[in-house]
Write a protein that holds these residues in place. Sequence first.
Motif, PDB file in Angstrom:
ATOM      1  N   VAL A 188       0.855  -1.394   0.015  1.00 10.37           N
ATOM      2  CA  VAL A 188       0.021  -0.013  -0.113  1.00 10.37           C
ATOM      3  C   VAL A 188       0.902   1.079   0.044  1.00 10.37           C
ATOM      4  O   VAL A 188       0.521   2.185  -0.800  1.00 10.37           O
ATOM      5  N   VAL A 189       2.138   1.311   0.609  1.00 10.98           N
ATOM      6  CA  VAL A 189       2.981   2.539   0.891  1.00 10.98           C
ATOM      7  C   VAL A 189       3.584   2.540  -0.671  1.00 10.98           C
ATOM      8  O   VAL A 189       3.723   3.436  -1.009  1.00 10.98           O
ATOM      9  N   ALA A 190       3.854   1.662  -1.044  1.00 10.71           N
ATOM     10  CA  ALA A 190       4.516   1.688  -2.290  1.00 10.71           C
ATOM     11  C   ALA A 190       3.779   2.169  -3.559  1.00 10.71           C
ATOM     12  O   ALA A 190       4.014   2.855  -4.460  1.00 10.71           O
ATOM     13  N   GLU A 191       2.228   1.657  -3.370  1.00  9.70           N
ATOM     14  CA  GLU A 191       1.329   1.988  -4.469  1.00  9.70           C
ATOM     15  C   GLU A 191       1.344   3.612  -4.131  1.00  9.70           C
ATOM     16  O   GLU A 191       0.755   4.282  -5.062  1.00  9.70           O
ATOM     17  N   MET A 192       1.547   4.216  -3.037  1.00 10.63           N
ATOM     18  CA  MET A 192       1.167   5.732  -3.000  1.00 10.63           C
ATOM     19  C   MET A 192       2.153   6.400  -3.398  1.00 10.63           C
ATOM     20  O   MET A 192       2.014   7.417  -3.715  1.00 10.63           O
ATOM     21  N   PHE A 193       3.553   6.021  -3.147  1.00 12.43           N
ATOM     22  CA  PHE A 193       4.579   6.748  -3.621  1.00 12.43           C
ATOM     23  C   PHE A 193       5.543   6.450  -4.595  1.00 12.43           C
ATOM     24  O   PHE A 193       6.703   6.992  -4.727  1.00 12.43           O
ATOM     25  N   GLN A 249      -2.621   3.687  -4.354  1.00 13.58           N
ATOM     26  CA  GLN A 249      -3.057   4.873  -5.255  1.00 13.58           C
ATOM     27  C   GLN A 249      -4.401   5.534  -5.177  1.00 13.58           C
ATOM     28  O   GLN A 249      -4.487   6.728  -5.217  1.00 13.58           O
ATOM     29  N   ARG A 250      -5.217   4.604  -4.589  1.00 13.34           N
ATOM     30  CA  ARG A 250      -6.712   5.029  -4.557  1.00 13.34           C
ATOM     31  C   ARG A 250      -6.731   6.170  -3.345  1.00 13.34           C
ATOM     32  O   ARG A 250      -7.430   7.264  -3.385  1.00 13.34           O
ATOM     33  N   ILE A 251      -5.908   5.824  -2.382  1.00 13.04           N
ATOM     34  CA  ILE A 251      -5.975   6.804  -1.028  1.00 13.04           C
ATOM     35  C   ILE A 251      -5.112   8.176  -1.345  1.00 13.04           C
ATOM     36  O   ILE A 251      -5.896   8.916  -1.055  1.00 13.04           O
ATOM     37  N   ILE A 252      -4.109   7.882  -2.082  1.00 10.07           N
ATOM     38  CA  ILE A 252      -3.168   9.062  -2.068  1.00 10.07           C
ATOM     39  C   ILE A 252      -4.007  10.122  -3.328  1.00 10.07           C
ATOM     40  O   ILE A 252      -4.132  11.379  -3.171  1.00 10.07           O
ATOM     41  N   ASN A 253      -4.619   9.454  -4.200  1.00  7.97           N
ATOM     42  CA  ASN A 253      -5.234  10.448  -5.322  1.00  7.97           C
ATOM     43  C   ASN A 253      -6.483  11.229  -4.646  1.00  7.97           C
ATOM     44  O   ASN A 253      -6.867  12.188  -4.832  1.00  7.97           O
TER      45      ASN A 253
END
Length: 263
Positions: free
Chosen positions: A203-208, A217-221
């Motif tokens: 999840v962290v990698a998908e964010m950054f 990616q869904r959370i950070i967007n």
Amino acid sequence: MTSYLAPIARRLGSRRLWLPFIGPALLIAAWSLLVESGTISPILLPGPVSTLKHLWSVTVSGAVAGDFLMTLSRTVQAFLIATVIGVPLGVALGASESLYRSVEFVIDFFRSTPSSALIPLFMLIFGISDFNKIAISAFAAVLVILFNSAYGVMNAKRTRVMAATVMGATRFQVFRDVLLWESLPQTFVGLRSGISLALVIVVVAEMFIGSDSGLGQRIINAQQIMNVREMYGSILAAGVLGYVLNLLFLILDKKVVHWSGRA
């Protein structure tokens, strides 16, 4: 006497069924209180009913399904890689305590280093790719699994090892029939911790790390455009995924290592 105690036992049993729901109820109550009292603005923290309704709507419509499955797929792939490497290597190191002690510093050093801090290094090695997310997640999980597998072997009950040796078992037979089975409870602790850690790092990698899919990616967007219901709903979806994976391993643990804790 038995007939007198039976109603009490039934009442206690029925009460135990409600125990798992107490924690979530308290959490929702505290969440509602924070919003309703104005302690936190609804703009920053929408109420639980609103958030859960949004999560339900995107789940039913299938809008979150693709990201949910992508995060699950990456987590499972990373966990499988970590298991295939970590369990055999951990068992092998644990079988020779002197060998484990010789590499203990390296294992503990990287196990203590936040894996998210290594994301730039993995980006240099693997680039901005999907495998990068799986690789960094597998790296984090493999150290936890290896550590627990090794200690499971090293902490095997010496009395059983000695009994097998006295009965004429060879070193290989002791390893196969005693040490491996004795290490399973600790190995499963490592596997449970490993899959939880794999999910966190994915999840962290998908964010950054550049990503066009996944819950991270869904959370950070959602955070960047201040769509707070979407953000909290995606966080809850990630939490549900982590809880289900942990629950599955608890069930598997009880099925496979059913003798754990017995003499």
